[in-house]
Design a protein around this motif. Structure first.
Motif: not given
Length: 131
Positions: A76-104
């Protein structure tokens, strides 16, 4: 009006109380069905459900949670948490795959490290060599 007075007395919505009551009833049913002795293996203590549950709590709360909270704060501090044009934070593209990999990993780790090989063989007639 009734919900507001209930909320003022209880502190939350009536569904909260219903959910808590159902959860405790389910917990009581599970303990009555499997008996607490089933949670402890006196022959091999580290294979007990109670030990693994306590270790999971300690490992998550004292080790994993601070690590992934720090990683999230750094992203978040590096700017990955700012919403893009689609209003989805870029950080979610890291969080969701990491969550899926961790649960698997969590689900399949016992098979990968071949824990419970005799039980797996007895249940399926196969070995864990494919892992």
């Amino acid at each position: 009006m009734i919900i507001n007075s209930f909320r003022r007395i209880y502190g939350s919505h009536p569904l909260h109380l219903l959910t808590l009551t159902a959860g405790f009833a389910l917990f009581g049913y599970v303990l009555a069905t499997i008996k607490p002795q089933a949670l402890w293996n006196p022959n091999v203590w580290w294979q007990s459900i109670a030990v693994w549950f306590a270790a999971a709590i300690i490992a998550h709360d004292l080790v994993l949670f601070p690590i992934y909270s720090l990683a999230d704060r750094l992203l978040v501090a590096t700017g990955g948490g700012r919403p893009s044009a689609s209003r989805v934070p870029v950080l979610n593209y890291v969080r969701v795959p990491a969550l899926g990999a961790g649960l698997s990993l969590l689900v399949f780790l016992p098979g990968i490290i071949e824990q419970g090989a005799p039980t797996f063989k007895a249940a399926t007639g196969l070995t864990q060599d494919v892992f």
